[in-house]
Design an enzyme around this catalytic site. Structure first.
Site, PDB file in Angstrom:
ATOM      1  CB  VAL A  83       8.338 -14.944 -11.380  1.00 55.30           C
ATOM      2  CG1 VAL A  83       8.611 -16.198 -10.542  1.00 55.30           C
ATOM      3  CG2 VAL A  83       7.553 -13.935 -10.564  1.00 55.30           C
ATOM      4  CG  ASP A  95       8.566 -16.733 -22.937  1.00 57.52           C
ATOM      5  OD1 ASP A  95       8.563 -16.318 -21.761  1.00 57.52           O
ATOM      6  OD2 ASP A  95       7.683 -16.427 -23.773  1.00 57.52           O
ATOM      7  CG  PHE A 137       4.912  -3.370   2.964  1.00 63.55           C
ATOM      8  CD1 PHE A 137       5.953  -3.539   2.064  1.00 63.55           C
ATOM      9  CD2 PHE A 137       3.613  -3.586   2.529  1.00 63.55           C
ATOM     10  CE1 PHE A 137       5.699  -3.915   0.753  1.00 63.55           C
ATOM     11  CE2 PHE A 137       3.346  -3.960   1.221  1.00 63.55           C
ATOM     12  CZ  PHE A 137       4.393  -4.133   0.334  1.00 63.55           C
ATOM     13  CE  LYS A 146       3.282 -14.367  -3.552  1.00 62.90           C
ATOM     14  NZ  LYS A 146       4.042 -14.407  -4.751  1.00 62.90           N
ATOM     15  CB  CYS A 181       1.562  -9.495  -6.620  1.00 62.97           C
ATOM     16  SG  CYS A 181       2.836  -9.827  -7.842  1.00 62.97           S
ATOM     17  N   GLY A 184       0.027   5.798   0.826  1.00 60.91           N
ATOM     18  CA  GLY A 184       0.142   6.074  -0.604  1.00 60.91           C
ATOM     19  C   GLY A 184      -1.216   6.158  -1.251  1.00 60.91           C
ATOM     20  CE  LYS A 236      -1.629 -12.525  -9.973  1.00 62.64           C
ATOM     21  NZ  LYS A 236      -1.281 -13.773  -9.324  1.00 62.64           N
ATOM     22  NE  ARG A 290       1.919  -6.806 -14.997  1.00 62.49           N
ATOM     23  CZ  ARG A 290       2.568  -7.936 -14.781  1.00 62.49           C
ATOM     24  NH1 ARG A 290       1.962  -9.077 -14.964  1.00 62.49           N
ATOM     25  NH2 ARG A 290       3.816  -7.917 -14.369  1.00 62.49           N
ATOM     26  CG  ASN A 328       1.601 -11.200  -2.041  1.00 58.39           C
ATOM     27  OD1 ASN A 328       2.652 -10.883  -1.507  1.00 58.39           O
ATOM     28  ND2 ASN A 328       1.528 -11.528  -3.314  1.00 58.39           N
TER      29      ASN A 328
HETATM   30  C1  UGA Z   1       4.504  -8.071  -3.871  1.00 55.27           C
HETATM   31  C2  UGA Z   1       5.116  -8.601  -2.567  1.00 55.27           C
HETATM   32  O1  UGA Z   1       5.717  -7.530  -1.835  1.00 55.27           O
HETATM   33  C3  UGA Z   1       6.203  -9.649  -2.869  1.00 55.27           C
HETATM   34  O2  UGA Z   1       6.708 -10.190  -1.648  1.00 55.27           O
HETATM   35  C4  UGA Z   1       5.566 -10.758  -3.696  1.00 55.27           C
HETATM   36  O3  UGA Z   1       6.509 -11.768  -4.034  1.00 55.27           O
HETATM   37  C5  UGA Z   1       5.020 -10.163  -4.982  1.00 55.27           C
HETATM   38  O4  UGA Z   1       4.020  -9.180  -4.639  1.00 55.27           O
HETATM   39  C6  UGA Z   1       4.400 -11.276  -5.787  1.00 55.27           C
HETATM   40  O5  UGA Z   1       3.375 -11.840  -5.334  1.00 55.27           O
HETATM   41  O6  UGA Z   1       4.974 -11.686  -6.791  1.00 55.27           O
HETATM   42  P1  UGA Z   1       5.196  -6.268  -5.726  1.00 55.27           P
HETATM   43  O7  UGA Z   1       3.882  -6.513  -6.370  1.00 55.27           O
HETATM   44  O8  UGA Z   1       6.418  -6.218  -6.570  1.00 55.27           O
HETATM   45  O9  UGA Z   1       5.513  -7.380  -4.590  1.00 55.27           O
HETATM   46  O10 UGA Z   1       5.053  -4.858  -5.018  1.00 55.27           O
HETATM   47  P2  UGA Z   1       5.248  -4.288  -3.525  1.00 55.27           P
HETATM   48  O11 UGA Z   1       6.605  -3.762  -3.359  1.00 55.27           O
HETATM   49  O12 UGA Z   1       4.754  -5.265  -2.539  1.00 55.27           O
HETATM   50  O13 UGA Z   1       4.227  -3.067  -3.594  1.00 55.27           O
HETATM   51  C7  UGA Z   1       2.821  -3.301  -3.732  1.00 55.27           C
HETATM   52  C8  UGA Z   1       2.059  -2.000  -3.685  1.00 55.27           C
HETATM   53  O14 UGA Z   1       2.081  -1.457  -2.382  1.00 55.27           O
HETATM   54  C9  UGA Z   1       2.615  -0.921  -4.614  1.00 55.27           C
HETATM   55  O15 UGA Z   1       1.533  -0.267  -5.232  1.00 55.27           O
HETATM   56  C10 UGA Z   1       3.378  -0.004  -3.660  1.00 55.27           C
HETATM   57  O16 UGA Z   1       3.482   1.303  -4.117  1.00 55.27           O
HETATM   58  C11 UGA Z   1       2.498  -0.100  -2.424  1.00 55.27           C
HETATM   59  N1  UGA Z   1       3.228   0.212  -1.172  1.00 55.27           N
HETATM   60  C12 UGA Z   1       4.240  -0.573  -0.741  1.00 55.27           C
HETATM   61  C13 UGA Z   1       2.831   1.308  -0.407  1.00 55.27           C
HETATM   62  O17 UGA Z   1       1.872   2.048  -0.771  1.00 55.27           O
HETATM   63  N2  UGA Z   1       3.478   1.572   0.766  1.00 55.27           N
HETATM   64  C14 UGA Z   1       4.502   0.787   1.216  1.00 55.27           C
HETATM   65  O18 UGA Z   1       5.030   1.083   2.325  1.00 55.27           O
HETATM   66  C15 UGA Z   1       4.892  -0.304   0.442  1.00 55.27           C
END
Ligand code: UGA
Length: 453
Positions: free
Chosen positions: A14, A33, A253, A208, A264, A257, A267, A336, A212
């Site tokens: 980030v 950092d 989304f 936020k 994120c 899966g 948590k 993670r 999420n």
């Molecule tokens: C997530 C949010 O999407 C971001 O908008 C947010 O800023 C970020 O957290 C954060 O709080 O910093 P991220 O953790 O990078 O982003 O991952 P995602 O792309 O959201 O995926 C999350 C989980 O959902 C993964 O395990 C992914 O494989 C799963 N997923 C996602 C699915 O199983 N199916 C989907 O269609 C999409």
């Protein structure tokens, strides 16, 4: 061009993305950092995390003189090239899940304590980390500086597309009780032309979590729907395509899966549940979202058990399984809270012998500095890693696809089939084309697919 002096404290995905992207928007950015070795690498343009376009952007902005790296938070807020101080200080610090799901704010608190006397009058401190509602108020209290404002400006970056998400935001959210400070932060992003929500700090902080947790709920819903599809002989891909055309739902989304993971969503869902508990609100929907996700892992194990043994209660003892993908999603080397690792642990408990391949977890001969994250003695969490997918297939009674790496589609599936003991692929991401697998002599079992009942 509009230029502000911006300090960014913390160079995780980030912080580094924020720093490099703000520099690319024309601001003068100093990133600090505590890890001196990491700062040294960043100065040389070496970026440790896998984030498309980030290393290039860092190198470009460092050369343009708009981005620099220093050791420590104090230097970040005071060491600008023209010997002036930061006008805006971004806190991009880890807020891991602490005891009972409560966000651990010690890193934020330590930086506030370290820098509070160094900030120039009129500085705006911006919290970008995901923090519990009330943290901006708490930060203001700790700062104890009437001449410094605290703003909440949550990030919505996805790992693996953080630079793209930063430069193409769906919205910018700025929360502050002082309008002038909020407008100053919003103006940093003016060139992006995104809708901007100006609100109070508590609403921005909650937004936020609300985003999420909604995404997590969407995924738990889809995973539950995929299970129902199997039971009634329907197909989840058709169902999600059909509902996704409804603009109120949207196509994004909606892929089933092995469960959602990462740093994120797990948590933040737990943290919001804590917020609700503390506010004496029984958030049943959120609890069910989390429970559905936990159950999803066992469901995958049950599916593997059934596919390999032909029985619901069959034994996996000494059954060799090849895992394809360990990272929590494609496009990152982040492990993670990876559902793949949780499923691997359950499979090992059930007696299975595992071997895994992940394209992001292969040593790079061109970059010996870079170690494979989480690897100890060639293993991750006790699972041996191999550097070739065919090795993972060798002697396996099934392959289990756990991460949606697109390159898995292009694997030589006939070669994989040729070395397997049983020709079974459990595709928890519905990534592979069942016809391609069939042609290679393999049986593909997806989630919620018509043939998978
Ligand atoms: C997530 C949010 O999407 C971001 O908008 C947010 O800023 C970020 O957290 C954060 O709080 O910093 P991220 O953790 O990078 O982003 O991952 P995602 O792309 O959201 O995926 C999350 C989980 O959902 C993964 O395990 C992914 O494989 C799963 N997923 C996602 C699915 O199983 N199916 C989907 O269609 C999409």
């Amino acid at each position: 061009m509009f230029t502000r002096r911006v300090a960014v404290v913390g160079t995780g995905y980030v912080g580094l993305t924020t720093g490099a992207c703000l520099a690319s928007l024309g601001h003068q950015v100093v990133c600090g950092d505590i890890d001196a070795a990491k700062v040294e690498r960043l100065r040389r343009g070496v970026v440790d995390i896998v984030e498309p376009g980030l290393a290039e952007l860092v190198t470009e902005q460092v050369s343009a003189g708009r981005l620099s790296f220093v050791v420590g938070a104090s230097s970040a807020v005071t060491d600008f090239p023209d010997e002036l101080d930061a006008e805006i200080v971004f806190l991009c610090l880890p807020t891991p899940m602490g005891v009972g799901g409560v966000a651990d704010l010690r890193a934020v608190e330590a930086v506030v304590e370290e820098t509070r006397h160094l900030l120039a009058a009129g500085t705006v401190v911006v919290n970008k980390s995901t923090v519990p509602v009330g943290t901006a108020a708490r930060t203001a209290e700790l700062l104890d500086r009437a001449d410094v404002s605290v703003v909440s400006n949550p990030e919505f970056l996805r790992e693996g597309s953080a630079v793209h998400d930063f430069l193409n935001p769906d919205r910018i959210v700025v929360g502050c009780d002082a309008a002038e400070a909020a407008e100053r932060v919003a103006a940093l992003y003016a060139r992006l032309g995104a809708p901007t929500v100006l609100t109070d700090a508590a609403s921005a902080e909650l937004m936020k979590y609300a985003a999420n947790c909604f995404l997590a709920m969407k995924l738990s819903y889809v995973n539950a729907m995929a299970e129902l599809c199997e039971r009634v002989g329907a197909d989840i891909s058709d169902v999600t395509e059909g509902i996704g055309y409804d603009r109120r739902i949207g196509q994004a989304f909606l892929s089933p899966g092995p469960g959602w993971g990462g740093s994120c969503l797990p948590k933040d869902t737990h943290a919001l549940l804590q917020v609700a508990d503390a506010a004496d609100f029984e958030f049943r929907l959120l609890r069910a979202t989390i429970d559905t996700n936990t159950r999803q892992r066992q469901r995958i194990v049950d599916k593997v058990r059934h596919a390999v043994t032909g029985r619901r209660a069959g034994s996996l003892t000494r059954v060799r399984l090849g895992l394809l993908g360990l990272t929590f999603k494609a496009g990152t080397d982040d492990l993670r809270d990876s559902p793949a690792l949780a499923i691997a642990a359950l499979l090992r408990q059930a007696g299975a012998e595992l071997v895994a391949y992940d394209p992001a977890l292969v040593a790079d001969p061109n970059n010996p500095d870079k170690t494979v994250p989480g690897m100890v003695d060639g293993m991750i969490d006790g699972v041996p890693l191999v550097s070739d997918p065919v090795e993972a297939a060798q002697g396996a009674e099934a392959l289990v696809v756990l991460t949606e790496w697109p390159q898995f589609r292009q694997l030589d599936w006939s070669a994989m089939a040729g070395v397997m003991k049983q020709p079974t692929v459990i595709d928890t991401r519905n990534l592979l084309d069942p016809a391609t697998l069939r042609r290679a002599g393999l049986t593909g079992i997806g989630l919620g697919r018509r043939e998978a009942a």
